[in-house]
Design an enzyme around this catalytic site. Structure first.
Site, PDB file in Angstrom:
ATOM      1  N   GLN A  64     -24.567  14.563  34.480  1.00 53.82           N
ATOM      2  CA  GLN A  64     -25.494  15.252  33.596  1.00 53.82           C
ATOM      3  C   GLN A  64     -26.914  15.092  34.111  1.00 53.82           C
ATOM      4  O   GLN A  64     -27.280  14.063  34.656  1.00 53.82           O
ATOM      5  CB  GLN A  64     -25.308  14.656  32.194  1.00 53.82           C
ATOM      6  CG  GLN A  64     -26.386  14.850  31.197  1.00 53.82           C
ATOM      7  CD  GLN A  64     -27.302  13.652  31.112  1.00 53.82           C
ATOM      8  OE1 GLN A  64     -26.850  12.528  31.004  1.00 53.82           O
ATOM      9  NE2 GLN A  64     -28.579  13.896  31.154  1.00 53.82           N
ATOM     10  N   CYS A  65     -27.692  16.166  33.948  1.00 48.93           N
ATOM     11  CA  CYS A  65     -29.111  16.134  34.294  1.00 48.93           C
ATOM     12  C   CYS A  65     -29.872  16.826  33.158  1.00 48.93           C
ATOM     13  O   CYS A  65     -29.430  16.787  32.015  1.00 48.93           O
ATOM     14  CB  CYS A  65     -29.355  16.804  35.646  1.00 48.93           C
ATOM     15  SG  CYS A  65     -28.895  18.549  35.683  1.00 48.93           S
ATOM     16  N   GLN A  66     -30.987  17.465  33.472  1.00 46.63           N
ATOM     17  CA  GLN A  66     -31.772  18.124  32.435  1.00 46.63           C
ATOM     18  C   GLN A  66     -31.118  19.432  31.986  1.00 46.63           C
ATOM     19  O   GLN A  66     -30.937  19.659  30.806  1.00 46.63           O
ATOM     20  CB  GLN A  66     -33.194  18.389  32.951  1.00 46.63           C
ATOM     21  CG  GLN A  66     -34.162  18.836  31.886  1.00 46.63           C
ATOM     22  CD  GLN A  66     -34.492  17.754  30.880  1.00 46.63           C
ATOM     23  OE1 GLN A  66     -34.468  16.569  31.199  1.00 46.63           O
ATOM     24  NE2 GLN A  66     -34.790  18.142  29.662  1.00 46.63           N
TER      25      GLN A  66
END
Length: 175
Positions: A64-66
């Site tokens: 997961q990232c932004q």
């Protein structure tokens, strides 16, 4: 192609203990706000961190990232090491938050340093290009310089503007 998972699906799997969540954003982004279940493993250090990690072989790994872009890159890196048990959280932490799922950290909504650098350099390149088009040729050279520096930051990992922005009062973390 990277396999994705929605925020509600990820929340359900994490709650049951069937998956691990790995946040590949930078440490400053993670400290500001993160998903409670997430382990921080910045994308730049991911291959080394994954090699050293003792990951359970029976769990799905969700990156997961932004918004999902860096998570997809992380999946590409991890797939070679871990096989088909990797997923990218579709829409990243923004989709998680939009789904009304819990977040940890100060939670102060702010623009990441990375995005601040992109906005500033983009505006500088645009402004210098317009100056060049208005007849002042050195504007084109300045635009080229700013573009080069952005590319240099991407290749080398060193960004003077990013380091200066970390010291700006609006980017300091409240203890």
């Amino acid at each position: 192609m990277t396999a994705t998972i929605t925020a509600p699906e990820a929340h359900r799997l994490l709650g049951r203990g069937d998956a691990l969540l790995i946040d590949v954003r930078e440490p400053g982004e993670f400290a500001t706000s993160h998903i409670p279940y997430a382990a921080s493993m910045p994308l730049g250090a991911l291959p080394v961190l994954l090699a050293d990690a003792d990951l359970p072989p029976d769990r799905l790994l969700i990156f997961q990232c932004q918004k999902g872009g860096r998570g997809s890159q992380a999946c590409a890196i991890a797939k070679d090491m871990l096989g088909d048990r990797v997923r990218n959280l579709s829409g990243g932490i923004e989709a998680w938050s939009a789904a009304g799922l819990p977040l940890a950290g100060p939670g102060v909504p702010r623009v990441s340093i990375f995005r601040q650098v992109q906005m500033i350099v983009g505006l500088l390149v645009l402004g210098c290009t317009l100056i060049g088009l208005a007849g002042f040729a050195p504007g084109f050279y300045a635009a080229g310089f700013f573009g080069f520096m952005l590319a240099f930051a991407g290749v080398s990992g060193w960004c003077g503007l990013g380091m200066a922005l970390q010291r700006a009062p609006w980017n300091r973390l409240v203890a």
